[in-house]
Design an enzyme around this catalytic site. Structure first.
Site, PDB file in Angstrom:
ATOM      1  CE  LYS A  59      -4.480   1.111   0.022  1.00 32.77           C
ATOM      2  NZ  LYS A  59      -5.346   0.312  -0.393  1.00 32.77           N
ATOM      3  CG  ASP A  79      -7.427   3.213  -0.950  1.00 25.94           C
ATOM      4  OD1 ASP A  79      -7.994   2.044  -0.914  1.00 25.94           O
ATOM      5  OD2 ASP A  79      -7.515   4.074   0.182  1.00 25.94           O
TER       6      ASP A  79
HETATM    7  P1  NDP Z   1     -13.022   7.841  -2.622  1.00 27.66           P
HETATM    8  O1  NDP Z   1     -11.949   9.075  -2.730  1.00 27.66           O
HETATM    9  O2  NDP Z   1     -13.444   7.813  -4.310  1.00 27.66           O
HETATM   10  O3  NDP Z   1     -14.313   8.305  -1.841  1.00 27.66           O
HETATM   11  C1  NDP Z   1     -14.155   8.429  -0.591  1.00 27.66           C
HETATM   12  C2  NDP Z   1     -15.550   8.898   0.227  1.00 27.66           C
HETATM   13  O4  NDP Z   1     -15.271   8.792   1.433  1.00 27.66           O
HETATM   14  C3  NDP Z   1     -15.827  10.197  -0.152  1.00 27.66           C
HETATM   15  O5  NDP Z   1     -17.217  10.344   0.078  1.00 27.66           O
HETATM   16  C4  NDP Z   1     -15.115  11.044   1.097  1.00 27.66           C
HETATM   17  O6  NDP Z   1     -15.726  12.154   1.167  1.00 27.66           O
HETATM   18  C5  NDP Z   1     -15.445   9.995   2.017  1.00 27.66           C
HETATM   19  N1  NDP Z   1     -14.327  10.047   3.093  1.00 27.66           N
HETATM   20  C6  NDP Z   1     -12.973  10.147   2.942  1.00 27.66           C
HETATM   21  N2  NDP Z   1     -12.374  10.057   4.213  1.00 27.66           N
HETATM   22  C7  NDP Z   1     -13.170  10.551   4.837  1.00 27.66           C
HETATM   23  C8  NDP Z   1     -13.421  10.789   6.276  1.00 27.66           C
HETATM   24  N3  NDP Z   1     -11.840  10.783   7.183  1.00 27.66           N
HETATM   25  N4  NDP Z   1     -14.353  10.996   7.042  1.00 27.66           N
HETATM   26  C9  NDP Z   1     -15.491  10.798   6.526  1.00 27.66           C
HETATM   27  N5  NDP Z   1     -15.605  10.773   5.279  1.00 27.66           N
HETATM   28  C10 NDP Z   1     -14.649  10.400   4.489  1.00 27.66           C
HETATM   29  O7  NDP Z   1     -12.517   6.648  -2.120  1.00 27.66           O
HETATM   30  P2  NDP Z   1     -13.079   5.055  -2.327  1.00 27.66           P
HETATM   31  O8  NDP Z   1     -14.350   4.821  -2.713  1.00 27.66           O
HETATM   32  O9  NDP Z   1     -12.185   4.412  -3.563  1.00 27.66           O
HETATM   33  O10 NDP Z   1     -12.544   4.372  -1.145  1.00 27.66           O
HETATM   34  C11 NDP Z   1     -13.510   4.444   0.036  1.00 27.66           C
HETATM   35  C12 NDP Z   1     -13.054   3.217   0.889  1.00 27.66           C
HETATM   36  O11 NDP Z   1     -13.124   1.897   0.141  1.00 27.66           O
HETATM   37  C13 NDP Z   1     -11.569   3.203   1.307  1.00 27.66           C
HETATM   38  O12 NDP Z   1     -11.309   2.674   2.756  1.00 27.66           O
HETATM   39  C14 NDP Z   1     -10.647   2.433   0.506  1.00 27.66           C
HETATM   40  O13 NDP Z   1      -9.698   2.114   1.247  1.00 27.66           O
HETATM   41  C15 NDP Z   1     -11.822   1.489   0.198  1.00 27.66           C
HETATM   42  N6  NDP Z   1     -11.444   0.573  -1.016  1.00 27.66           N
HETATM   43  C16 NDP Z   1     -11.602   1.251  -2.162  1.00 27.66           C
HETATM   44  C17 NDP Z   1     -11.325   0.477  -3.338  1.00 27.66           C
HETATM   45  C18 NDP Z   1     -11.778   1.134  -4.520  1.00 27.66           C
HETATM   46  O14 NDP Z   1     -12.153   0.409  -5.580  1.00 27.66           O
HETATM   47  N7  NDP Z   1     -11.620   2.310  -4.718  1.00 27.66           N
HETATM   48  C19 NDP Z   1     -11.188  -0.912  -3.083  1.00 27.66           C
HETATM   49  C20 NDP Z   1     -11.220  -1.637  -1.864  1.00 27.66           C
HETATM   50  C21 NDP Z   1     -11.268  -0.604  -0.902  1.00 27.66           C
HETATM   51  P3  NDP Z   1     -14.864  13.695   0.837  1.00 27.66           P
HETATM   52  O15 NDP Z   1     -15.247  13.540  -0.915  1.00 27.66           O
HETATM   53  O16 NDP Z   1     -15.649  14.653   1.679  1.00 27.66           O
HETATM   54  O17 NDP Z   1     -13.709  13.327   0.861  1.00 27.66           O
HETATM   55  O1  2IT Z   2      -7.917  -1.555  -0.984  1.00 29.81           O
HETATM   56  C1  2IT Z   2      -7.932  -1.957  -2.132  1.00 29.81           C
HETATM   57  O2  2IT Z   2      -7.978  -3.092  -2.233  1.00 29.81           O
HETATM   58  C2  2IT Z   2      -7.546  -1.070  -3.325  1.00 29.81           C
HETATM   59  N1  2IT Z   2      -7.650  -0.037  -3.070  1.00 29.81           N
HETATM   60  C3  2IT Z   2      -7.327  -1.839  -4.663  1.00 29.81           C
HETATM   61  C4  2IT Z   2      -5.739  -2.195  -4.712  1.00 29.81           C
HETATM   62  C5  2IT Z   2      -5.313  -2.710  -5.928  1.00 29.81           C
HETATM   63  O3  2IT Z   2      -4.190  -2.717  -6.088  1.00 29.81           O
HETATM   64  O4  2IT Z   2      -6.220  -3.021  -6.880  1.00 29.81           O
END
Ligand code: NDP
Ligand code: 2IT
Length: 451
Positions: free
Chosen positions: A125, A165
């Protein structure tokens, strides 16, 4: 007799001031301890002490010129945690809260998640305390170019393959890939989550949200139930949340909340596909605040709060770590929730997990139910190596098979009465996801000698 407390204290001593990392370690160690006791080779080979120590941690500064022509500095980290069965694989996060502890917890979780997908990828990561929220496209591009100028020294398609992420989506991966290609003079699959015209995979954007809902569907099926007609509460409005909402809508559920870091929206009428398109444009292109949704569609906006107080059947936390605490879990259970599926990484605190287990509601840990992106990343890597592209249908089909297989692994181990620590037919998904994930890593480490 293996003592979790003593072991965790040792890890804590070696890694002071890293609460998120210790939380992730404690959860894993606690759920695999009986398995480790029953299989003495793991203690004999000192696997636990080896597995909690990253193979390599890379840290450097990232200088950049901002839009006012001032030089700014950010921190950069890449944790190459474990390479027992493939290149380090895991996303990059841009968020002001990013520090060593958060990236180590994410890298550690990724080891077990990648293992569960059954694909040859291991845990890593990375990321930075860079905050993209208030930055222009040009500034984000300069930041990406600056850190990749350094990071490219340490990554390679067969060594370490980052993706995105929080704060890192298609725009960022595009800039990062462009800089790698420019410096290294090669067009390879060194990053996943690339845009389609840059060798990316279809269904990438959808993968985590869709995969999460496929997993929840499998959990509900064990109770002969489905998503149809269910009320769902989702946190977040980013990549994972958007496509979790989309799949819920497609499967006949009603999603009533979405949120960002400023608060949550409650839409009693339910989020429709049309309203979701507004969220996608708001968050992916205009990069605005979720309160605009409430104004546009006449919904309620509740500032500075999380949506867990809203009555629902299913909760899908899709924002960030520790966003769902014990009190919120109590509220969900009291309001009749029957399932919680983690879309984010470690969104539920240990107290919340205890509440869910005590109430015996269906609960899936992120490392099992949010494996969708890394699973399609694995497919993207093999597509890149073979110079091959797959249709959306093919990738979606494979994604469904992978999510079903991860679910089946948890149930298969979890329901074995000889092994089931939870008793009865309640599946402790967290325990069995950790055991299934751990076994593969630990065996590969033993086979490879002193690694
Ligand atoms: P994005 O950046 O696309 O969206 C994040 C969302 O969460 C936004 O709505 C953001 O709000 C909110 N957010 C982030 N930090 C905080 C915080 N500290 N408090 C409150 N709200 C918060 O991220 P992802 O959708 O990609 O990721 C979301 C979660 O999923 C994470 O935990 C990530 O590690 C996990 N994840 C993501 C994957 C993916 O495919 N994208 C794969 C596997 C896991 P704001 O816009 O106000 O910042
Ligand atoms: O948390 C996760 O699994 C991711 N942000 C995707 C990682 C990846 O390398 O595809």
């Amino acid at each position: 007799m293996f003592d979790t407390k003593t072991f965790v204290q040792l890890v804590q001593k070696k890694n002071p001031n890293e609460p998120e990392f210790i939380q992730a370690v404690e959860e894993v160690i606690d759920s695999i301890k009986e398995f480790v006791e029953q299989n003495p080779q793991y203690q004999k080979e000192n696997i636990l002490e080896r597995i909690v120590e990253p193979e390599r941690t890379i840290m450097f500064r990232v200088p950049r010129v901002d839009d006012e022509w001032k030089i700014q500095i950010n921190k950069w980290y890449r944790i190459q945690f474990n390479s027992a069965i493939g290149p380090y694989k895991g996303g990059l996060r841009f968020h002001p809260s990013v520090n060593l502890s958060i990236l180590k917890f994410l890298g550690f979780e990724q080891i077990f998640k990648n293992s569960l997908t059954g694909l040859p990828m291991w845990g890593g990561k990375g990321g930075s305390d860079f905050d993209p929220h208030d930055k222009s496209d040009a500034e984000v591009m300069r930041f990406c170019q600056s850190f990749m100028t350094e990071l490219q020294k340490y990554i390679w398609p067969d060594t370490d393959v980052p993706a995105g992420d929080i704060g890192v989506g298609g725009r960022e991966i595009g800039y990062i890939f462009g800089q790698y290609k420019k410096i290294r003079n090669e067009f390879t699959g060194v990053l996943t989550g690339k845009w389609l015209n840059r060798w990316g995979s279809l269904i990438r954007n959808e993968a985590t949200g869709y995969g999460l809902v496929y997993f929840v569907q499998e959990m509900l099926a064990t109770k002969k139930d489905s998503l149809k007609g269910k009320t769902v509460v989702v946190s977040g409005s980013g990549n994972v949340a958007q496509y979790a909402i989309e799949k819920c809508i497609q499967l006949g559920a009603k999603v009533v909340t979405t949120s960002d870091s400023s608060g949550y929206v409650y839409d009693e009428a339910g989020i429709t596909q049309e309203k979701l398109e507004f969220i996608k444009d708001l968050k992916n292109s205009r990069r605005g605040r979720i309160s605009e949704y409430a104004v546009k569609f006449g919904a309620k906006f509740i500032a500075d709060k999380k949506p867990w107080e809203v009555k629902c059947d299913i909760a899908l936390p899709c924002s960030t770590q520790n966003e769902l605490d014990g009190a919120s879990a109590e509220m969900l259970v009291k309001n009749g929730a029957i399932a919680v599926g983690e879309g984010a990484n470690m969104p539920s605190t240990p107290e919340a997990i205890e509440v869910f287990h005590k109430a015996k509601i269906l609960f899936s840990p992120g490392k099992a139910s949010n494996a969708g992106w890394v699973a399609t990343s694995g497919l993207e890597m093999s597509q890149n190596s073979l110079r091959l592209s797959r249709t959306s249908e093919e990738v979606d089909e494979r994604l469904q098979v992978i999510m079903k297989t991860i679910h089946a692994q948890c149930v298969q181990y979890g329901k074995d009465p000889a092994k089931d620590g939870a008793g009865g037919d309640y599946v402790n998904y967290i325990k069995w996801a950790n055991i299934a994930g751990f076994k593969k890593v630990a065996d590969a480490m033993i086979q490879q000698g002193l690694v």
